[in-house]
Design a protein around this motif. Structure first.
Motif, PDB file in Angstrom:
ATOM      1  N   ASP A 134       4.710   5.641  -4.906  1.00 26.19           N
ATOM      2  CA  ASP A 134       3.568   6.541  -4.732  1.00 26.19           C
ATOM      3  C   ASP A 134       2.895   6.293  -3.382  1.00 26.19           C
ATOM      4  OD1 ASP A 134       1.615   8.470  -5.551  1.00 26.19           O
ATOM      5  OD2 ASP A 134       0.232   6.793  -5.865  1.00 26.19           O
ATOM      6  N   VAL A 135       2.451   7.364  -2.729  1.00 30.20           N
ATOM      7  CA  VAL A 135       1.629   7.280  -1.523  1.00 30.20           C
ATOM      8  C   VAL A 135       0.271   7.907  -1.829  1.00 30.20           C
ATOM      9  CG1 VAL A 135       3.579   7.317   0.052  1.00 30.20           C
ATOM     10  CG2 VAL A 135       2.527   9.477  -0.632  1.00 30.20           C
ATOM     11  N   ASN A 136      -0.716   7.490  -1.069  1.00 30.45           N
ATOM     12  CA  ASN A 136      -2.080   7.956  -1.323  1.00 30.45           C
ATOM     13  C   ASN A 136      -2.266   9.336  -0.705  1.00 30.45           C
ATOM     14  OD1 ASN A 136      -4.707   7.744  -2.312  1.00 30.45           O
ATOM     15  ND2 ASN A 136      -5.493   6.914  -0.392  1.00 30.45           N
ATOM     16  N   ASP A 137      -1.864  10.356  -1.442  1.00 28.57           N
ATOM     17  CA  ASP A 137      -1.961  11.721  -0.937  1.00 28.57           C
ATOM     18  C   ASP A 137      -2.905  12.585  -1.751  1.00 28.57           C
ATOM     19  OD1 ASP A 137      -0.389  11.642  -3.154  1.00 28.57           O
ATOM     20  OD2 ASP A 137       1.167  12.966  -2.393  1.00 28.57           O
ATOM     21  N   ALA A 172      -0.062   8.367  -8.669  1.00 23.52           N
ATOM     22  CA  ALA A 172       0.557   7.729  -9.822  1.00 23.52           C
ATOM     23  C   ALA A 172       0.239   6.246  -9.914  1.00 23.52           C
ATOM     24  CB  ALA A 172       2.081   7.941  -9.783  1.00 23.52           C
ATOM     25  N   ASP A 173       0.088   5.585  -8.781  1.00 20.98           N
ATOM     26  CA  ASP A 173      -0.123   4.137  -8.792  1.00 20.98           C
ATOM     27  C   ASP A 173      -1.581   3.850  -9.131  1.00 20.98           C
ATOM     28  OD1 ASP A 173      -0.128   1.453  -8.500  1.00 20.98           O
ATOM     29  OD2 ASP A 173       0.633   1.419  -6.434  1.00 20.98           O
ATOM     30  N   LYS A 174      -1.815   3.539 -10.370  1.00 21.65           N
ATOM     31  CA  LYS A 174      -3.186   3.314 -10.827  1.00 21.65           C
ATOM     32  C   LYS A 174      -3.703   1.938 -10.442  1.00 21.65           C
ATOM     33  CE  LYS A 174      -3.226   7.359 -12.594  1.00 21.65           C
ATOM     34  NZ  LYS A 174      -3.935   8.430 -11.862  1.00 21.65           N
ATOM     35  N   ASN A 175      -2.872   1.116  -9.856  1.00 23.67           N
ATOM     36  CA  ASN A 175      -3.334  -0.190  -9.398  1.00 23.67           C
ATOM     37  C   ASN A 175      -3.796  -0.172  -7.944  1.00 23.67           C
ATOM     38  OD1 ASN A 175      -2.797  -1.533 -11.855  1.00 23.67           O
ATOM     39  ND2 ASN A 175      -0.617  -1.681 -11.321  1.00 23.67           N
ATOM     40  N   SER A 176      -3.539   0.911  -7.246  1.00 26.04           N
ATOM     41  CA  SER A 176      -3.973   0.984  -5.841  1.00 26.04           C
ATOM     42  C   SER A 176      -4.398   2.397  -5.508  1.00 26.04           C
ATOM     43  CB  SER A 176      -2.857   0.516  -4.904  1.00 26.04           C
ATOM     44  OG  SER A 176      -1.684   1.300  -5.094  1.00 26.04           O
ATOM     45  N   ASN A 177      -3.430   3.288  -5.262  1.00 28.32           N
ATOM     46  CA  ASN A 177      -3.767   4.634  -4.821  1.00 28.32           C
ATOM     47  C   ASN A 177      -4.585   5.397  -5.853  1.00 28.32           C
ATOM     48  OD1 ASN A 177      -2.288   4.139  -2.490  1.00 28.32           O
ATOM     49  ND2 ASN A 177      -0.394   4.905  -3.394  1.00 28.32           N
ATOM     50  N   THR A 227      -3.030   0.746  -0.517  1.00 28.36           N
ATOM     51  CA  THR A 227      -2.489  -0.487   0.072  1.00 28.36           C
ATOM     52  C   THR A 227      -1.649  -0.131   1.294  1.00 28.36           C
ATOM     53  OG1 THR A 227      -0.569  -0.383  -1.402  1.00 28.36           O
ATOM     54  CG2 THR A 227      -2.469  -1.675  -2.135  1.00 28.36           C
ATOM     55  N   GLY A 228      -1.299  -1.154   2.020  1.00 35.20           N
ATOM     56  CA  GLY A 228      -0.421  -0.961   3.175  1.00 35.20           C
ATOM     57  C   GLY A 228      -1.071  -0.246   4.327  1.00 35.20           C
TER      58      GLY A 228
END
Length: 794
Positions: A134-137, A172-177, A227-228
């Motif tokens: 997942d990317v933060n979009d 989708a990444d509920k731990n970061s994005n 992240t990243g």
């Protein structure tokens, strides 16, 4: 027959079984081979896990496959997939459709089949697990733009206030994005805080007060946590907090104290005249509980109060004196919530005397620039009747001033203008309710310089002749300030023009000084106010065009003089340049000649030919001073001490001393290409076959004490000599120089330089007598005042 048939059947069955076992063995062998070559590298397993970024572009290579077998040994085909495809030529897995991990599609299976290039069977299944990263979009999104909650003002500190505020993030990444943190601005940090940033619940840290802040609006911010190094995305919503008013405050009177008046011996029920009506109200505005009024700690029963309206009236006729009573307001629904105030009642005696002003007339002088609200004067009146209460008012309607009806202070309401009104007469009345007294207040307005003088014309254009003291024009200005005196002055061209107090502008300069065809004369008008004010106007004075004749000299003549001067300057400059160039050329030619002579002499000295050349010096009878000889190698005879070239019977491999002789002249005057000779320079070692040379110096001995004619044939130690004093020569630095010191032959001190080796001809033979005779027929010693003809050999 049956046995034969049975036997044949058994044989066929055995054959079939053997064939099947052989086929099975071949299949197993082939399967083992294809499995081995189809294994993907480097792990050699048929299940592969690949991370793919959600933001990967269509057409990008997701995975570069490598197998245990070569490309010629295997063939790999892909099972059709929505997002991925396989290129068997480049052995690359390629993305063919945009990925989206936010729709729950975080893993995609991509299957391939591998087989031998020589056989379609068997095949090896290869499964690639595409793990979509997942990317933060997507930013956080609140369900509502505005949220509302109610909070009681009596809620204690530390209470947690739940709110309906919530945001979602499609990443989708509920731990970061897709993880959301909540925050509120610092302006409300004194009341609330969010202790758990994953929730929007507020913790109360300061008490609320409906009367101070009945409503609060808080902006709640939701931030994801990428992240990243990805860009953080935010969203904002508004939370409206309505503070609920609670019964937490007692009632309060409008004033801390009141004053009333009533005549003495007033009957029961007469209302006390209170300056401002007594009133109290519940401070809990939304509750506004009803109140009950009462008199507390009454020492008498002269007065009574209405419990609902707080109107105070006479209960028993009071005597003429002052009374102070305490009035209490109590909430009907809560007797513990109360407030008190004081009422001073003045019982006045029977009014028999009118009020009296301290002075019948008041005066004040104020500037017209006095600010609004300033105090003009205070009027004061008295009444001898006990308990009388005086009020002040204007006898007629007044717009410019105001008066305080209790204190008698008169203040300015409207701006003053001296030019509009210079004096105000105001009748003021003092009344005790029954009797009235009038006094007059006179206000004088003083002028202030608050207007600029103004020219009637801001710009004037006139045509005039160049005549001294000629009137150009008269400027006029006005000033709306009273009794203003105006003065005029010039801000430009004051040396050419003049202006008097009446504004008359004249020419003060003679016509020769008026060289322009137009002058813009700036005129300043200044008033005599404090501070002074001024303004300006421009007078454009136009003169006829100037005559080209200036005095007795025409412009053409003046221009001709200027041209002549310029030509003279140019000619002088060119002459100086020519002189400088001539000097430079002469010096360069002289230097060139010296360098050329030096170069020719050096060439002659360093020549290695067997036919060396010498210098022939011709005597000059009657001259005792040494001659200065210019060395010339052009084989032409020089005049005036010049030289000619002659053959030298000696080679240059012997030792020789050569250089300057003594002279009365400064040695510093001698150039590098000059030599002075005063005697003959010859070898002084003799050879047996050359008696003529021995006769030149009879009875001479060499340095070893041997006669010259007895010397050996060798010239290795030969040297040349000449006359020279004991002083050092200016030009004695090395054997490479054409100058040297020569050994003395007449007893004068000498200084030798390193010798040059001299020898006979290269074949060891003496020169012929003919050549020697041609060079030196009859050598002899000549007197010093008669210089012989000599030859110098190098």
């Amino acid at each position: 027959m049956n046995e034969m048939t049975f036997t044949q059947g058994m044989a066929m069955d055995v054959s079939l079984r053997m064939m099947l076992w052989m086929l099975l063995a071949l299949s197993v062998t082939s399967a083992v081979d294809v499995y081995d070559v189809c294994l993907p590298l480097p792990d050699k397993i048929t299940e592969i896990f690949v991370d793919v970024q959600e933001s990967a572009s269509v057409g990008s290579v997701v995975k570069k496959m490598q197998y245990n077998g070569t490309h010629d040994e295997i063939r790999v085909t892909a099972i059709p997939n929505t997002y991925f495809d396989y290129n068997d030529t480049s052995q690359e897995i390629i993305l063919i459709k945009k990925l989206d991990a936010d729709g729950g599609n975080e893993r995609e299976l991509f299957s391939m089949r591998c087989q031998l290039a020589t056989s379609p069977l068997p095949t090896v299944a290869i499964t690639v697990h595409m793990l979509i990263k997942d990317v933060n979009d997507h930013p956080p999104v609140f369900d509502e733009d505005n949220y509302y909650i109610n909070v009681s003002e009596t809620m204690p500190n530390g209470s947690v206030i739940p709110t309906p505020v919530a945001a979602t993030d499609r990443d989708a990444d509920k731990n970061s994005n897709g993880r959301i943190y909540y925050s509120i601005p610092e302006m409300y940090s004194s009341y609330f805080e969010i202790k758990n940033p994953l929730r929007t619940a507020l913790t109360l840290i300061s008490p609320l007060d409906y009367e101070t802040n009945p409503n609060m609006t808080i902006h709640v911010t939701a931030m994801d946590q990428p992240t990243g190094g990805a860009t953080q995305m935010t969203a904002t919503t508004t939370l409206h907090i309505n503070v609920v008013d609670m019964d937490d405050l007692p009632p309060a009177f409008d004033e801390p104290s009141y004053t009333g008046i009533v005549p003495e011996l007033s009957p029961k029920g007469r209302v006390v005249n209170v300056t401002k009506a007594i009133s109290a109200r519940d401070q809990d505005v939304t509750i506004n509980a009803p109140l009950r009024y009462s008199i507390k700690k009454a020492t008498n029963d002269y007065f009574q109060i209405d419990s609902n309206t707080a109107v105070v009236s006479v209960n028993n006729p009071p005597p003429a004196q002052e009374f102070s009573i305490m009035i209490e307001a109590t909430q009907i629904d809560n007797s513990f919530r109360t407030d008190t105030t004081f009422l001073k009642i003045v019982v006045s005696a029977i009014n028999s005397k009118p009020p009296t002003f301290q002075q019948p007339a008041y005066t004040a002088s104020v500037p017209e620039s006095l600010p609004l609200g300033s105090t003009i004067v205070t009027v004061t009146a008295t009444d001898t009747d006990f308990g009388s209460r005086l009020l002040y008012l204007f006898a007629k309607e007044e717009d410019v001033f105001t008066i305080n009806d209790v204190s008698g202070v008169i203040k300015l309401r409207q701006a003053l203008d001296y030019e509009r009104e210079t004096e105000y007469s105001i009748p003021v009345v003092a009344t005790d309710g029954q009797f009235n007294t009038t006094a007059t207040v006179t206000v004088y307005v003083s002028d202030v310089n608050d207007n600029n003088p103004v020219f009637t014309q801001k710009e004037i254009t006139v045509d005039r002749e160049r005549v001294q003291d000629e009137l150009i024009t008269k400027v006029e200005a006005v000033d709306y300030d009273y009794n203003t005196v105006l003065s005029y002055s010039l801000a430009s061209h004051a040396s050419l023009f003049a202006i008097n107090a009446q504004g008359e502008l004249r020419i003060s300069a003679n016509q020769d000084n008026l060289t322009e065809n137009q002058y813009d004369v700036v005129v300043i008008v200044t008033d005599n106010g404090v501070p002074s004010r001024q303004s300006s106007a421009v007078v454009k004075v136009k003169f006829p065009p100037l005559n080209p004749t200036i005095g007795n000299v025409t412009m053409q003549e003046a221009g001709s003089d200027v041209v002549s001067i310029c030509l003279g300057v140019v000619a002088a400059t060119l002459l100086i340049i020519v002189i400088i160039l001539a000097v430079y050329i002469v010096r360069r030619l002289s230097l060139f000649r010296r360098l050329q002579s030096t170069e020719q002499l050096d060439k002659a000295k360093n020549r290695s030919s067997l036919d060396p050349r010498g210098i022939m010096f011709k005597k000059h009878p009657g001259s005792r001073a040494p001659s200065r000889v210019a060395i010339d190698f052009s084989n032409e005879e020089s005049t005036d001490g010049g030289t000619t070239l002659a053959e030298n019977p000696f080679t240059l491999d012997g030792n020789s001393n050569y250089g300057y002789i003594h002279s009365d002249e400064s040695e510093n005057d001698r150039d590098v290409d000059e030599i002075q000779i005063e005697t003959a320079v010859i070898p002084y070692r003799n050879v047996g076959k050359f008696p003529s040379n021995a006769a030149v110096f009879p009875n001479m001995e060499d340095e070893d004490g041997l006669p010259i004619n007895e010397l050996s044939h060798s010239y290795q130690n030969s040297s040349l000599s000449t006359f020279k004093d004991s002083n050092d020569s200016l030009h004695s630095d090395s054997t490479s120089s054409k100058k040297g010191l020569m050994k003395s032959m007449n007893g004068i001190g000498t200084k030798s330089l390193p010798n040059k080796k001299l020898s006979w001809a290269g074949n060891g033979e003496m020169p012929s007598n003919k050549s020697l005779n041609s060079l030196d027929h009859d050598p002899g010693i000549s007197p010093i005042d008669e210089k012989p003809e000599i030859t110098v050999y190098f």
